[in-house]
Design a protein around this motif. Sequence first.
Motif, mmCIF file in Angstrom:
data_model
loop_
_atom_site.group_PDB
_atom_site.id
_atom_site.type_symbol
_atom_site.label_atom_id
_atom_site.label_comp_id
_atom_site.label_asym_id
_atom_site.label_seq_id
_atom_site.Cartn_x
_atom_site.Cartn_y
_atom_site.Cartn_z
ATOM 1 N N ALA A 194 -17.881 -15.747 -34.391
ATOM 2 C CA ALA A 194 -19.268 -15.805 -34.848
ATOM 3 C C ALA A 194 -20.174 -15.124 -33.832
ATOM 4 N N GLU A 195 -21.150 -14.371 -34.339
ATOM 5 C CA GLU A 195 -22.065 -13.628 -33.463
ATOM 6 C C GLU A 195 -23.420 -13.497 -34.145
ATOM 7 N N ASN A 196 -24.474 -13.630 -33.350
ATOM 8 C CA ASN A 196 -25.830 -13.490 -33.881
ATOM 9 C C ASN A 196 -26.638 -12.574 -32.967
ATOM 10 N N PRO A 197 -26.605 -11.267 -33.221
ATOM 11 C CA PRO A 197 -27.306 -10.311 -32.353
ATOM 12 C C PRO A 197 -28.820 -10.503 -32.316
ATOM 13 N N THR A 198 -29.392 -11.187 -33.309
ATOM 14 C CA THR A 198 -30.847 -11.374 -33.316
ATOM 15 C C THR A 198 -31.300 -12.249 -32.155
ATOM 16 N N THR A 199 -30.386 -13.007 -31.555
ATOM 17 C CA THR A 199 -30.724 -13.845 -30.404
ATOM 18 C C THR A 199 -30.624 -13.077 -29.091
ATOM 19 N N GLY A 200 -30.107 -11.851 -29.158
ATOM 20 C CA GLY A 200 -29.887 -11.070 -27.946
ATOM 21 C C GLY A 200 -28.491 -11.241 -27.383
ATOM 22 N N TYR A 201 -27.761 -12.206 -27.909
ATOM 23 C CA TYR A 201 -26.406 -12.462 -27.418
ATOM 24 C C TYR A 201 -25.381 -11.721 -28.276
ATOM 25 N N SER A 202 -24.328 -11.251 -27.618
ATOM 26 C CA SER A 202 -23.228 -10.598 -28.326
ATOM 27 C C SER A 202 -21.956 -10.773 -27.508
ATOM 28 N N TRP A 203 -20.833 -10.546 -28.157
ATOM 29 C CA TRP A 203 -19.550 -10.693 -27.475
ATOM 30 C C TRP A 203 -19.231 -9.452 -26.649
ATOM 31 N N ASN A 204 -18.908 -9.684 -25.388
ATOM 32 C CA ASN A 204 -18.427 -8.631 -24.494
ATOM 33 C C ASN A 204 -16.934 -8.868 -24.339
ATOM 34 N N PRO A 219 -22.162 -8.334 -41.168
ATOM 35 C CA PRO A 219 -23.415 -9.069 -41.373
ATOM 36 C C PRO A 219 -23.201 -10.285 -42.262
ATOM 37 N N PRO A 220 -24.113 -11.248 -42.175
ATOM 38 C CA PRO A 220 -23.968 -12.466 -42.978
ATOM 39 C C PRO A 220 -24.224 -12.188 -44.457
ATOM 40 N N PRO A 221 -23.636 -12.982 -45.345
ATOM 41 C CA PRO A 221 -23.852 -12.797 -46.793
ATOM 42 C C PRO A 221 -25.149 -13.451 -47.252
ATOM 43 N N THR A 222 -26.223 -13.223 -46.522
ATOM 44 C CA THR A 222 -27.517 -13.806 -46.853
ATOM 45 C C THR A 222 -28.620 -12.896 -46.342
ATOM 46 N N GLN A 223 -29.794 -13.018 -46.930
ATOM 47 C CA GLN A 223 -30.943 -12.215 -46.518
ATOM 48 C C GLN A 223 -31.859 -12.984 -45.574
ATOM 49 N N LEU A 224 -31.460 -14.177 -45.162
ATOM 50 C CA LEU A 224 -32.289 -14.985 -44.279
ATOM 51 C C LEU A 224 -32.452 -14.301 -42.925
ATOM 52 N N VAL A 225 -33.699 -14.223 -42.456
ATOM 53 C CA VAL A 225 -33.978 -13.604 -41.162
ATOM 54 C C VAL A 225 -33.388 -14.459 -40.046
ATOM 55 N N GLY A 226 -32.678 -13.819 -39.127
ATOM 56 C CA GLY A 226 -32.108 -14.528 -37.989
ATOM 57 C C GLY A 226 -30.738 -15.121 -38.236
ATOM 58 N N ALA A 227 -30.193 -14.917 -39.427
ATOM 59 C CA ALA A 227 -28.865 -15.463 -39.725
ATOM 60 C C ALA A 227 -27.796 -14.693 -38.951
ATOM 61 N N GLY A 228 -26.790 -15.407 -38.501
ATOM 62 C CA GLY A 228 -25.712 -14.785 -37.746
ATOM 63 C C GLY A 228 -24.603 -14.274 -38.640
ATOM 64 N N GLY A 229 -23.767 -13.428 -38.084
ATOM 65 C CA GLY A 229 -22.638 -12.877 -38.819
ATOM 66 C C GLY A 229 -21.341 -13.114 -38.071
ATOM 67 N N THR A 230 -20.412 -12.198 -38.235
ATOM 68 C CA THR A 230 -19.096 -12.312 -37.608
ATOM 69 C C THR A 230 -18.713 -10.980 -36.983
ATOM 70 N N HIS A 231 -18.168 -11.046 -35.780
ATOM 71 C CA HIS A 231 -17.659 -9.829 -35.140
ATOM 72 C C HIS A 231 -16.151 -9.781 -35.371
ATOM 73 N N LEU A 232 -15.687 -8.618 -35.802
ATOM 74 C CA LEU A 232 -14.273 -8.425 -36.126
ATOM 75 C C LEU A 232 -13.657 -7.383 -35.202
#
Length: 212
Positions: free
Chosen positions: A72-82, A98-111
């Motif tokens: 799980a990753e949410n780039p809108t927070t400034g955090y990401s996986w290194n 990206p997340p399957p939603t249009q909600l602002v600030g929703a997190g997605g998944t890094h693959l």
Amino acid sequence: MLMSRYHVLILGAALICLLAVLMAGCTQPTTGNGSPTPTPTTPVAPSQAFDEKDDGKQVTASLGSAFSLHLAENPTTGYSWNLSHSAGLTLLKDEFLPPPTQLVGAGGTHLWVFEAAEKGNQSVHGEYRRPWIPAGTVVFQDLEGGFYGIAGDDGKDYLPLNLDDQFRVDGLRVAFESEPASDAATIYMWGTPVNLTYIEAPQTYDLHVMVT
């Protein structure tokens, strides 16, 4: 005499055509820089999938097989996986879903998709942090009574004068910001004295892979 000359011309033309065919068969398509065009390879489909619940686990993979990692990753927070990995693993894919939603600030998944390229113990290590903030490893120096410092990923050693007890753990990974403490006096002949203005221990992820 005319027939003989005609036959010679026909024979010469046939030899030229044969030579052209042979030369064409010996050549290989090239790229724009003259190098041979690489033969397309079939992507290796992942046969195993791992995620957060596999953190710290030892898993097994067959040589030449592929596996995927989903975090799980949410780039809108400034955090990401290194993410980093051992040389025996080949990175095939690095993609944010990206997340399957249009909600602002929703997190997605890094693959990520890796291929098990070499036998033996391999590993994947990840740190969830803001990439523009310097990172390093807390180290204990058994010198002059002992003290804790930070070995920065930038190759520099830092001697924090205000390191909280919770971060005084040898081998702890930290993200930190600091200011030079140029007027500070210290008995420790190690690193650059600094005052920390920010420090955190980022979330980490480790996967140990035995390739057989």
